[in-house]
Each structure stands twice: as structure tokens, then as C-alpha cells.
Design an enzyme around this catalytic site. Structure first.
Site, PDB file in Angstrom:
ATOM      1  N   ASN A   1      67.339  -1.547   3.741  1.00  0.00           N
ATOM      2  CA  ASN A   1      66.547  -0.574   2.990  1.00  0.00           C
ATOM      3  C   ASN A   1      67.189   0.783   3.226  1.00  0.00           C
ATOM      4  OD1 ASN A   1      64.517   1.028   1.889  1.00  0.00           O
ATOM      5  ND2 ASN A   1      63.223   0.885   3.705  1.00  0.00           N
ATOM      6  N   GLY A   2      67.537   1.495   2.145  1.00  0.00           N
ATOM      7  CA  GLY A   2      68.181   2.807   2.303  1.00  0.00           C
ATOM      8  C   GLY A   2      69.410   2.869   1.413  1.00  0.00           C
TER       9      GLY A   2
ATOM     10  N   ARG B   1      56.957  -1.863  -2.577  1.00  0.00           N
ATOM     11  CA  ARG B   1      58.114  -1.001  -2.294  1.00  0.00           C
ATOM     12  C   ARG B   1      59.273  -1.261  -3.256  1.00  0.00           C
ATOM     13  NH1 ARG B   1      57.675   1.036   2.984  1.00  0.00           N
ATOM     14  NH2 ARG B   1      59.881   1.470   3.053  1.00  0.00           N
TER      15      ARG B   1
ATOM     16  N   TRP C   1      64.254  -2.612  -4.798  1.00  0.00           N
ATOM     17  CA  TRP C   1      64.145  -1.620  -5.857  1.00  0.00           C
ATOM     18  C   TRP C   1      65.578  -1.127  -6.061  1.00  0.00           C
ATOM     19  CZ3 TRP C   1      65.027   3.669  -6.669  1.00  0.00           C
ATOM     20  CH2 TRP C   1      64.416   4.202  -7.812  1.00  0.00           C
TER      21      TRP C   1
ATOM     22  N   HIS D   1      49.840  27.808 -26.906  1.00  0.00           N
ATOM     23  CA  HIS D   1      51.153  28.458 -26.881  1.00  0.00           C
ATOM     24  C   HIS D   1      52.267  27.470 -27.209  1.00  0.00           C
ATOM     25  CE1 HIS D   1      49.468  32.188 -25.439  1.00  0.00           C
ATOM     26  NE2 HIS D   1      48.729  31.475 -24.609  1.00  0.00           N
TER      27      HIS D   1
ATOM     28  N   CYS E   1      62.520  -0.563  -1.396  1.00  0.00           N
ATOM     29  CA  CYS E   1      62.910  -1.847  -0.847  1.00  0.00           C
ATOM     30  C   CYS E   1      62.079  -2.111   0.401  1.00  0.00           C
ATOM     31  CB  CYS E   1      64.387  -1.944  -0.473  1.00  0.00           C
ATOM     32  SG  CYS E   1      65.496  -1.665  -1.842  1.00  0.00           S
TER      33      CYS E   1
ATOM     34  N   LYS F   1      48.766   9.016 -14.281  1.00  0.00           N
ATOM     35  CA  LYS F   1      48.267   7.636 -14.182  1.00  0.00           C
ATOM     36  C   LYS F   1      48.569   6.862 -15.462  1.00  0.00           C
ATOM     37  CE  LYS F   1      47.930   7.622 -10.801  1.00  0.00           C
ATOM     38  NZ  LYS F   1      48.010   8.407  -9.629  1.00  0.00           N
TER      39      LYS F   1
ATOM     40  N   GLU G   1      52.385   6.165 -15.819  1.00  0.00           N
ATOM     41  CA  GLU G   1      53.052   5.232 -14.912  1.00  0.00           C
ATOM     42  C   GLU G   1      52.556   3.801 -15.038  1.00  0.00           C
ATOM     43  OE1 GLU G   1      52.634   6.167 -10.739  1.00  0.00           O
ATOM     44  OE2 GLU G   1      50.585   6.822 -11.017  1.00  0.00           O
TER      45      GLU G   1
ATOM     46  N   GLU H   1      47.119  14.786 -13.184  1.00  0.00           N
ATOM     47  CA  GLU H   1      46.996  13.500 -12.497  1.00  0.00           C
ATOM     48  C   GLU H   1      46.546  12.394 -13.474  1.00  0.00           C
ATOM     49  OE1 GLU H   1      47.995  12.269  -9.889  1.00  0.00           O
ATOM     50  OE2 GLU H   1      46.697  10.587  -9.392  1.00  0.00           O
TER      51      GLU H   1
ATOM     52  N   LYS I   1      56.422   2.125  -4.627  1.00  0.00           N
ATOM     53  CA  LYS I   1      55.399   3.010  -4.077  1.00  0.00           C
ATOM     54  C   LYS I   1      55.979   4.027  -3.107  1.00  0.00           C
ATOM     55  CE  LYS I   1      50.746   3.269  -2.637  1.00  0.00           C
ATOM     56  NZ  LYS I   1      50.372   4.101  -3.786  1.00  0.00           N
TER      57      LYS I   1
HETATM   58  C1  F6R Z   1      51.676   8.187  -8.428  1.00  0.00           C
HETATM   59  C2  F6R Z   1      52.246   8.049  -7.112  1.00  0.00           C
HETATM   60  C3  F6R Z   1      53.453   8.854  -6.782  1.00  0.00           C
HETATM   61  C4  F6R Z   1      53.353   9.349  -5.337  1.00  0.00           C
HETATM   62  C5  F6R Z   1      54.648  10.065  -4.935  1.00  0.00           C
HETATM   63  C6  F6R Z   1      54.544  10.633  -3.537  1.00  0.00           C
HETATM   64  O1  F6R Z   1      50.549   7.386  -8.586  1.00  0.00           O
HETATM   65  O2  F6R Z   1      51.766   7.291  -6.306  1.00  0.00           O
HETATM   66  O3  F6R Z   1      53.626   9.916  -7.662  1.00  0.00           O
HETATM   67  O4  F6R Z   1      52.259  10.209  -5.224  1.00  0.00           O
HETATM   68  O5  F6R Z   1      55.719   9.160  -4.989  1.00  0.00           O
HETATM   69  O6  F6R Z   1      54.294   9.641  -2.602  1.00  0.00           O
HETATM   70  P1  F6R Z   1      53.733   9.991  -1.178  1.00  0.00           P
HETATM   71  O7  F6R Z   1      52.371  10.548  -1.337  1.00  0.00           O
HETATM   72  O8  F6R Z   1      53.721   8.681  -0.449  1.00  0.00           O
HETATM   73  O9  F6R Z   1      54.671  10.982  -0.570  1.00  0.00           O
END
Ligand code: F6R
Length: 613
Positions: free
Chosen positions: A100-101, A27, A74, A508, A2, A489, A492, A485, A608
């Protein structure tokens, strides 16, 4: 998660606030809303779904007023519908709140307030705040005292802003556990200033040129024409305003169709900037972490998601260069164990946002055990940066696309430089080796540019495999984190069931997945693992799998074995190769997502900055 924003000033508040929400929508983007205050009362507009729905509503039903608060959500408590969108008001529309929270005791408070006659309109935890504030006002408290008293009754984490209908020139803000900033413009000729509040710096731009960070327990009282009073534990506190360094350009998509595309393309410049800050005259510049690194014999990395993948590479770097024992821990697991805290242990928290709730909780747990903590963060005004004993800034600039790209490669390089710093402190990095490794780092920006320049095979593969139901990524050694990774990507932003495996582990069990419908992306650069990877690729090929190799474009064996090859340049030092290998995988996810009609910057269900557990 949020985002909250607020504005007091001469401009019409609604357009200022929608721009701020645009900058905060990473957010959360389930719903959005705002309230403005005028002498006629509070004016509320809310809409389910993307911000453009709110913007369209505001075009149909504009609101006046020079003071307002806004929110992008969110969903945690209650479905993502208009009824649950913020701002929330009390029944008499005397106060509006954005939050927010999470209010953990909302159930108890709701029952108590309902018993006193409050009628709730949403399922959110937040709605208890306006009802509580309204009740405290009715009990005779003034606006600030009611916020102060409410904070003693609320449990959980919050940053909230409130506007009272009877004081339309004022916003009250409280913080406990969730970030919030106060921004202000330079003074006008008459000494007045525009004031803003926001969960993050980009939303303060371009109206504010200075900002102050609120601490947990702070209450801020903002009034037209530009005064800010802060109190902590009932005592006045002078807010420290600093110049905002981020420019409005840095938070704009520019000519790109998405922030993700822009941020992928920025990677050469990001790596060059980080190196520029850490290398002088070919030698490593060591940021002062306030620690005796020589005495460190055990490092624990704490991180989530992409940052966790970067920390897996950090472990390899530290073991290879500094011969230190390293553990990599997912923050949400670490925080609920009782980890052993022995002398010589250093905790390194890795976080782009610096606000991830689980990583922050891990930092606090480590500090409660008297362990020193270093934060490797991109947002240097963040809570983790402020609570860590030492900070390693990533200098990647604002990352707005929800999928982390440039912050990841900056984290990997930042960890490599940190490993060199530890190795030097321990006397394990002879000067010649330091010069060689830094020269290898210096080559990266150009190699990244060259790798990104050639995306023909990536586009071809996206055309071929965009409809695939699943995708597997295989890598060995340093390319195992790359495989994880790359899979993250694709999951998500393209919503494809993707998994990354250490290639040696594939036989395995997971190899049972292989069929001619399954694309297998095999990371096989020219490193020490190449021969082993070629054998693993053969194993997939023998089972009719569709193989995309990621490696040197001129590797004939790789070309023979694979349906397609994503060409990557070879790093002069194997340890650094993952910085190059991830690049086509970021672009692959981007192109596949586009072909599947997905919004790459705002994938479904995500936000994010994950500030809830
Ligand atoms: C994936 C992504 C998330 C963040 C995770 C940690 O693309 O962005 O998996 O890496 O939420 O976020 P931070 O790095 O801000 O602690």
C-alpha cells in the site's frame, strides 16, 4: 488507498484473508488477490474487479495454507486488471509482496533490476519490491536483512508485507508513510497465538484481540506460532500491544442493505456518544490539548472533501463564539504553499480516517514551522492522531461506506464543542451561554431521529429526479457548506453533475443553468437567512426551475414556492442547524444512487482512505 492483510495461525488462511479484505475493500476495489505459503511453495489467486470475483475464483480453485497475505487495490500505477493485481511475485516465485503506497523511484529500480535479468509481469510500481527482495536473497542476505536493505533503496511511501517461499511460516512487514497494524489473538493453552496484519483495525477482527501500530521505519517479523519481533534502525524494539476496542458488530452491515444506510441511521447515537464524552452535569468537559488556547489568535483548518465542508462550519463557530480569525485551507493546496507561520497560530487537521496523505503532509509542514497541531479525527490510532500535539476524537465508530455521513455530523458537532472550548479559554463564554448552547446540543440526537424518520418527500424526489443530468444545491450562511456537502454526496455515489453555491452568488453566473429540467435544492431552514433564501428561491422559480426546499415542514411560504419540501426539524441554536439540514440530502443521494443502479458503498473510482497525493 489499497488495503493489505496477512494471517499466520491454525486456521486455513484464505477464508480469514477474504473476510479481512471484505473489511478493507472501502480502501479500494479495483482488484483483489492473495497468496498462501506451504511447504510446496507460494499459491497465488488474483481477480480483477470486486472482491466477489476473487471469492468465486477461490471457490473454483481453492488454496491451502495457514499463512498468507492479501490485498485489495485502488489503481495508481497500471490499469485495474488481473496482471496488475497484488500480490506480486519475482520471476522465480520465491517471494510474494502486497503493498500500500507508492514507490516513487520504481522506474529507476525497474531498469536496474531488468538489467540484472529480472522479467516484470505488471506495470505496477510494487513489482520492484519482490524482484529487489529476490535479488538481495540471491546476494546472500537472509529474509529480514533483505527487507531491511530493500527499505534503504525504496523511495516513496509504503506498508508492505512479504512471504518467502523458503520460509512459509513467516511474514515480514515494513512501514514508511502508510499505515499498518499487527494484531494477535489471546494466547492459546500452549502459548501459541494467531497473528494478523492489516491496514486498519476492522480487518483484524474477529481473530485478533490485541494490536500494535507500526511506526515509520519499523520492520516486523511475524512467525508461527505467534512471535512478533520489531526492529527500528536495525535495533530491536518492543511492540506495544493494546486491547482492540472495536467489536465485530460495529463493522457489520447488520440488517441494513448498505453501510451508508446503516451509518446514516447511526447518527443520533453517534452525536449522543460524542456529547456524553464532552458534557458532564450540563458543563463542557475540555479535553487536554496541551495548549494555551487563550493565546491562540489565528486558527488554520486543514482538511479534504467532506472534512473540508465541516471545517467551513468550524470557521463560523469559532468566529461567532470565540471571535478568532480562522482560515480554512484545502490540505492539498496548503502543503504546496509556504504558509505564513506567526505566533498564536494553531493548525487543526480534520480527518475521519486520520490517514489522508495531503492532510498528513499539511500537519507535517505545520509542525516543521513549529506550529501546534490539533487533530479532529475519528480513527484515534491513525497517523494524524499520533503526530498531532492534541487530539479531539469523534467517537463515530468505524465508517465503512465510502461516502462520509456520520463522521461529517460528528465533525460538525465536534467543531462546535471545540469552538466553545476556545471561547471559554478566552473568557468569552459566560456560564449561562455555555448552559444554553449545551442544552441545544443535547437536543440534537432526538431532532436527528425525528428528521430521519420522515423521508416520504425524499423518496418522492428521488423518483422524480433520479434521471436528472445535473442538480444544483443552494444555501446561505451555515447552509452553504451543507449545499457543498449535499452536492458532493450526489456526485460521488449517484454520478450526477452536482454543484453547491452560496445562494447569493447564484445570480452572478450559475443561474444561467436553470431550466425546467434542472432540480434546484434550496436550503431554507428557519434561521436568520430564511428571508434572503426565499428571495433566491423566487429567482429560480421565475425561471421555471424545479425547486426542492429543505426547511421546516410547516413553513407555508416555503411550501408555496417549492415543488417539494424535505422537512427538517429546527435546531434550538441556528449555528447547529446544518447538522439537521444535511440529513435529507444524505438520504436523497442514497435513494437516487439506488435508482440509478449505483453501488452506494463502493462508488466507482473512489476509495475511502486517500493515502496517496
Ligand atoms: C466524501 C468523503 C471524502 C473524504 C475525504 C477526506 O464523502 O468521504 O471527501 O471526506 O477524502 O477524508 P478524511 O476525512 O478521512 O481525511
Amino acid at each position: 488507498m489499497c488495503g493489505i492483510a496477512g494471517y499466520i495461525g491454525p486456521k486455513v488462511a484464505a477464508p480469514v484473508l477474504t473476510v479481512a479484505l471484505e473489511r478493507l475493500k472501502y480502501r479500494g476495489y479495483d482488484s483483489a488477490g492473495l497468496v498462501t505459503a506451504t511447504a510446496d511453495g507460494l499459491h497465488l489467486r488474483r481477480a480483477e474487479g470486486r472482491l466477489r470475483n476473487l471469492q468465486e475464483k477461490l471457490e473454483r480453485e481453492p488454496v491451502s495454507g495457514h499463512v498468507g497475505i492479501a490485498h485489495t487495490r485502488w489503481a495508481t500505477h497500471g490499469a485495474p486488471c488481473e496482471r496488475n493485481a497484488h500480490p506480486h511475485l519475482d520471476g522465480g516465485c520465491t517471494v510474494a509482496v502486497v503493498h500500500n503506497g507508492i514507490i516513487e523511484n520504481h522506474d529507476h529500480l525497474r531498469k536496474e533490476l531488468q538489467a540484472g535479468g529480472a522479467v516484470f509481469a505488471s506495470e505496477t510500481d510494487t513489482e520492484v519490491i519482490p524482484h529487489l527482495l529476490a535479488r538481495l536473497r540471491r546476494d546472500g542476505l537472509d529474509a529480514r536483512a533483505s527487507v531491511r536493505q530493500a527499505c534503504t533503496l525504496l523511495e516513496g511511501s509504503y506498508a508492505f508485507a512479504a512471504i518467502f517461499a523458503d520460509e512459509p511460516e513467516r511474514i515480514l512487514v515494513a512501514r514508511k508513510g502508510s499505515p499498518v497494524l499487527i494484531g494477535r489473538s489471546r494466547p492459546a493453552a500452549d502459548g501459541s497465538r494467531e497473528l494478523m496484519i492489516a491496514s486498519d483495525i476492522p480487518a483484524l477482527l474477529p481473530h485478533a484481540q490485541e494490536m500494535a501500530i507500526l511506526d515509520d521505519g519499523d520492520i516486523a517479523d511475524l512467525r508461527a506460532p505467534g512471535t512478533v519481533e520489531v526492529e527500528h534502525d536495525g535495533a530491536a524494539k518492543i511492540p506495544v500491544f493494546k486491547r482492540i476496542e472495536v467489536t465485530a458488530d460495529a463493522v457489520d452491515k447488520g440488517a441494513y442493505d448498505s453501510f451508508m444506510a446503516k451509518e446514516i441511521a447511526e447518527q443520533p447515537a453517534v452525536l449522543a456518544r460524542l456529547l456524553d464524552s464532552r458534557v458532564r452535569g450540563g458543563r463542557l468537559v475540555e479535553p487536554d490539548l496541551g495548549l494555551d488556547l487563550k493565546a491562540v489568535n489565528h486558527i488554520v483548518f486543514l482538511a479534504c472533501g467532506t472534512s473540508w465542508h465541516a471545517s467551513m462550519l468550524g470557521k463560523r463557530f469559532l468566529e461567532a463564539l470565540a471571535r478568532v480569525h480562522v482560515e480554512v485551507d484545502i490540505s492539498s493546496e496548503y502543503r504546496y504553499r509556504n504558509p505564513v507561520a506567526s505566533g498564536g497560530t494553531l493548525v487543526v487537521a480534520i480527518s475521519q480516517s486520520g490517514e489522508t496523505a495531503d492532510t498528513l503532509a499539511g500537519v507535517r509542514l505545520a509542525k516543521s514551522k513549529f506550529l501546534p497541531v490539533v487533530g479532529l479525527v475519528n480513527v484515534v490510532t491513525s497517523t494524524i492522531a499520533r503526530e498531532a500535539d492534541g487530539v479531539l476524537p469523534l467517537l463515530a465508530g468505524p465508517e465503512i461506506g465510502v461516502a462520509s455521513t456520520k463522521a461529517y455530523t460528528a465533525q460538525v458537532l465536534g467543531l462546535f464543542l471545540f469552538a466553545m472550548q476556545v471561547a471559554r479559554a478566552k473568557g468569552l463564554l459566560p456560564e449561562a451561554e455555555e448552559l444554553r448552547l449545551l442544552a441545544a446540543c443535547a437536543a440534537l440526537p432526538e431532532l436527528v431521529t425525528a428528521t430521519l424518520a420522515d423521508e416520504t418527500a425524499v423518496v418522492e424526489a428521488a423518483d422524480l429526479f433520479a434521471a436528472a443530468e445535473a442538480t444544483v444545491f443552494l444555501g446561505r450562511g451555515g447552509e452553504h457548506p451543507t449545499a457543498l456537502e449535499g452536492a458532493l454526496k450526489l456526485k460521488e455515489i449517484a454520478y450526477i453533475a452536482a454543484s453547491g453555491y452560496p445562494a447569493g452568488e447564484f445570480k452572478h453566473g450559475p443561474i444561467a443553468l436553470v431550466s425546467r429540467h434542472l432540480p434546484v435544492i434550496a436550503l431554507c431552514p428557519r434561521d436568520a437567512m430564511r428571508e434572503k433564501m426565499l428571495s433566491n428561491i423566487q429567482e429560480v422559480r421565475a425561471r421555471a426551475g424545479r425547486i426542492i426546499g429543505v426547511g421546516a415542514g410547516d413553513d407555508p411560504q416555503l411550501r408555496d414556492l417549492c415543488d417539494l419540501v424535505f422537512p427538517v426539524r429546527s435546531a434550538p441554536e441556528d449555528l447547529l442547524q446544518p447538522i439537521l439540514s444535511i440529513l435529507p440530502l444524505q438520504r436523497y443521494a442514497y435513494h437516487v444512487a439506488q435508482r440509478r443502479g449505483c453501488d452506494v458503498d463502493q462508488p466507482r473510482n473512489l476509495a475511502k482512505s486517500v493515502t496517496v497525493e
